[in-house]
Design a protein around this motif. Structure first.
Motif, mmCIF file in Angstrom:
data_model
loop_
_atom_site.group_PDB
_atom_site.id
_atom_site.type_symbol
_atom_site.label_atom_id
_atom_site.label_comp_id
_atom_site.label_asym_id
_atom_site.label_seq_id
_atom_site.Cartn_x
_atom_site.Cartn_y
_atom_site.Cartn_z
ATOM 1 N N GLN A 177 3.442 -48.554 -86.239
ATOM 2 C CA GLN A 177 3.663 -49.965 -86.552
ATOM 3 C C GLN A 177 2.548 -50.785 -85.926
ATOM 4 O O GLN A 177 2.110 -50.509 -84.803
ATOM 5 C CB GLN A 177 5.016 -50.426 -86.027
ATOM 6 N N THR A 178 2.096 -51.776 -86.671
ATOM 7 C CA THR A 178 1.121 -52.720 -86.149
ATOM 8 C C THR A 178 1.871 -53.825 -85.422
ATOM 9 O O THR A 178 2.649 -54.564 -86.029
ATOM 10 C CB THR A 178 0.259 -53.312 -87.274
ATOM 11 N N VAL A 179 1.647 -53.891 -84.100
ATOM 12 C CA VAL A 179 2.356 -54.849 -83.254
ATOM 13 C C VAL A 179 1.456 -56.054 -83.017
ATOM 14 O O VAL A 179 0.312 -55.909 -82.564
ATOM 15 C CB VAL A 179 2.750 -54.198 -81.918
ATOM 16 N N SER A 180 1.959 -57.231 -83.305
ATOM 17 C CA SER A 180 1.195 -58.474 -83.122
ATOM 18 C C SER A 180 1.629 -59.183 -81.851
ATOM 19 O O SER A 180 2.827 -59.310 -81.570
ATOM 20 C CB SER A 180 1.403 -59.397 -84.323
ATOM 21 N N VAL A 181 0.621 -59.664 -81.084
ATOM 22 C CA VAL A 181 0.871 -60.485 -79.896
ATOM 23 C C VAL A 181 0.578 -61.930 -80.282
ATOM 24 O O VAL A 181 -0.497 -62.235 -80.810
ATOM 25 C CB VAL A 181 -0.019 -60.043 -78.723
ATOM 26 N N THR A 182 1.532 -62.812 -80.045
ATOM 27 C CA THR A 182 1.367 -64.214 -80.431
ATOM 28 C C THR A 182 1.480 -65.113 -79.206
ATOM 29 O O THR A 182 2.229 -64.818 -78.263
ATOM 30 C CB THR A 182 2.420 -64.635 -81.465
ATOM 31 N N VAL A 183 0.719 -66.217 -79.233
ATOM 32 C CA VAL A 183 0.805 -67.267 -78.226
ATOM 33 C C VAL A 183 1.099 -68.559 -78.977
ATOM 34 O O VAL A 183 0.298 -68.987 -79.816
ATOM 35 C CB VAL A 183 -0.494 -67.384 -77.414
ATOM 36 N N VAL A 238 -2.895 -63.563 -81.478
ATOM 37 C CA VAL A 238 -4.107 -63.487 -80.658
ATOM 38 C C VAL A 238 -4.597 -62.052 -80.507
ATOM 39 O O VAL A 238 -5.735 -61.825 -80.080
ATOM 40 C CB VAL A 238 -3.865 -64.103 -79.266
ATOM 41 N N ALA A 239 -3.735 -61.058 -80.839
ATOM 42 C CA ALA A 239 -4.140 -59.654 -80.732
ATOM 43 C C ALA A 239 -3.187 -58.801 -81.543
ATOM 44 O O ALA A 239 -2.032 -59.178 -81.789
ATOM 45 C CB ALA A 239 -4.155 -59.197 -79.276
ATOM 46 N N GLN A 240 -3.662 -57.617 -81.979
ATOM 47 C CA GLN A 240 -2.839 -56.650 -82.696
ATOM 48 C C GLN A 240 -3.148 -55.248 -82.189
ATOM 49 O O GLN A 240 -4.282 -54.935 -81.864
ATOM 50 C CB GLN A 240 -3.076 -56.715 -84.212
ATOM 51 N N ARG A 241 -2.099 -54.414 -82.139
ATOM 52 C CA ARG A 241 -2.263 -53.024 -81.729
ATOM 53 C C ARG A 241 -1.461 -52.132 -82.671
ATOM 54 O O ARG A 241 -0.336 -52.458 -83.052
ATOM 55 C CB ARG A 241 -1.773 -52.800 -80.292
ATOM 56 N N VAL A 242 -2.030 -50.971 -83.076
ATOM 57 C CA VAL A 242 -1.322 -49.981 -83.892
ATOM 58 C C VAL A 242 -0.708 -48.958 -82.946
ATOM 59 O O VAL A 242 -1.422 -48.314 -82.168
ATOM 60 C CB VAL A 242 -2.262 -49.294 -84.898
ATOM 61 N N VAL A 243 0.608 -48.807 -83.017
ATOM 62 C CA VAL A 243 1.335 -47.941 -82.088
ATOM 63 C C VAL A 243 1.967 -46.791 -82.860
ATOM 64 O O VAL A 243 2.711 -47.013 -83.821
ATOM 65 C CB VAL A 243 2.424 -48.734 -81.332
#
Length: 471
Positions: free
Chosen positions: A364-370, A375-380
């Protein structure tokens, strides 16, 4: 030799007849090999196995067949079968006390020793009924039926010649309803595999014409009867869904008589079934539910035929089987900030636990939001039933309060504070452990001292030159 098989259940002419499918336990006297090798099994919608007994229901209450008419003579050519599993030829016949009922085999009555049917080893024969409800005899009950089996004399066998034949095991398949099948094999050898045709039985809850096509059974020998039902599987399908897989259809298989060593269930779907549902062949599964416990069976894709994709699963026993697609169930379980207060431009770490509650590995592509902005995305990548950890730095240049989230899960509020001059001077004071000297506004520094010394030296030199110079 002659032995009688007594049945203690009555048959009302518009009612039901019940007697066990195995002959040996019902002999009133000592049994021999002839009696032990006589078996009875259903072969029509009028007959069925219930708790190990063969039940014949000729009443109007039978939902699977028409009942016997009043004031009429009704003939049913094939109601059940008599199977002989011995090693020598045997004479078999049935007797009773009702004048309204006649048992037939091969078109002839088999109600006396003189009108018996002779069976070869491992041979079976269909038994029919003729019921006469026109006379007074129709008011009585058929209180007892006796099945007789006697070893055939050699001269009797020789006289019949080609009329006797070896037929091997006997396989019977019935479809009492659209959602059920009944399978029986008589006289199977130990280790012999029998394949029953399920006639593409549609599975309960199935989408896209998912069917059970065949059931292959390896028995311990003798006779085996199976009941297959595609209804009443809601509980098993729900348990598979709770585990994280997608239930595509289910069927229940139970052994009514005999012993099964192993079995194989063969299914099929139309071509394009997997693609339409986004199911990878490797993620196709068959779950066996037994006593509330689920076990995953290996699935083998066996090819295509008649525009259908076929696959099979081997099982050590019968119960309820759910055909399913293993799915990944990846989500962010929780998120948190490593520190909640930073200076402008200073980064803070946000950490999240990503879980997979499904039955297949997934990503899953996890999105970090502010404040709602990514502001950032990571594939887990997360294995089935596992948890992965992801950590991402975030920073803001402007003072303020910022809401931080990972995959929509709140991680907390990040506070960015500006430096205060008074706080900074206090932080640099000797009392606060700073090595930097503090400059006083009216102080006499090193530069001033050096200037004074230079001035005094110049004055001294001028006075010395003045005294040496003649006036």
């Amino acid at each position: 030799m002659r032995r009688s098989l007594a049945i203690g259940t009555a048959l009302a002419l518009a009612g039901a007849l019940a007697f066990p499918s195995g002959a040996a336990p019902l002999f009133s006297g000592p049994t021999d090999d002839i009696g032990e090798d006589v078996e009875l099994a259903p072969s029509s919608d009028y007959a069925d196995l219930e708790d190990g007994e063969l039940v014949v229901d000729l009443s109007a209450a039978n939902p699977e067949a028409e009942g016997v008419n009043d004031d009429a003579v009704t003939g049913i050519a094939d109601v059940f079968r008599v199977r002989y599993n011995g090693s020598q030829y045997a004479h078999v016949w049935l007797t009773h006390e009702s004048e309204a009922v006649t048992f037939y085999a091969g078109g002839e009555p088999i109600e006396s020793e003189a009108t018996n049917v002779t069976l070869a080893p491992n041979e079976s024969i269909a038994v029919g009924l003729r019921v006469d409800t026109t006379g007074e005899t129709a008011d009585g009950l058929l209180d007892e039926i006796t099945v007789h089996a006697r070893a055939a004399d050699p001269e009797d066998v020789a006289a019949q010649g080609d009329a006797l034949s070896f037929s091997g095991s006997t396989v019977q398949t019935r479809a009492p309803t659209e959602t059920s099948r009944r399978f029986t094999v008589l006289g199977a050898s130990a280790g012999e595999t029998t394949t029953f045709d399920a006639s593409r039985l549609a599975l309960a809850g199935a989408a896209g014409d998912l069917t059970l096509d065949e059931v292959a059974v390896t028995s311990a020998g003798g006779s085996v009867s199976l009941a297959v039902d595609a209804s009443g599987t809601e509980g098993a399908r729900s348990r598979v869904a709770e585990r994280g897989a997608e239930a595509l259809g289910a069927v229940r298989v139970t052994v009514e008589t005999g012993a099964v060593e192993r079995a194989t269930l063969r299914f099929s779907v139309p071509r394009g079934f997997f693609e339409a549902r986004g199911v990878a062949p490797a993620d196709l599964a068959v779950y066996r539910e037994d006593g509330g416990e689920l076990s995953r069976l290996d699935v083998e894709r066996t090819g295509e035929r008649d525009g259908r994709v076929r696959f099979a699963a081997e099982t050590p026993g019968f119960s309820t089987f759910v055909v399913a697609a293993d799915r990944a169930r990846v989500r962010v379980a929780d998120a948190r900030l490593g520190q909640t207060t930073v200076a402008p431009g200073e980064s803070a770490s946000v950490t999240a636990n990503v879980t997979n509650a499904g039955t297949a590995a997934g990503e899953q592509t996890v999105s970090v939001t502010v404040d709602g902005s990514v502001v950032a995305q990571r594939v887990v990548d997360v294995a089935a039933g596992d948890t992965a950890n992801v950590s991402v730095p975030v920073e803001r240049d402007d003072p303020g309060e910022y809401a931080v989230a990972v995959g929509g899960v709140d991680a907390g509020t990040l506070v960015v504070e500006a430096e205060n001059e008074t706080d900074a001077a206090t932080a640099q004071s000797p009392e606060n452990g700073s090595d930097e000297p503090v400059r006083e506004p009216a102080g006499f520094g090193l530069r001033e001292l050096l200037g004074l010394v230079a001035l005094l030296a110049l004055v001294a030199a001028s006075l010395l030159l003045a005294r040496r110079r003649p006036w």
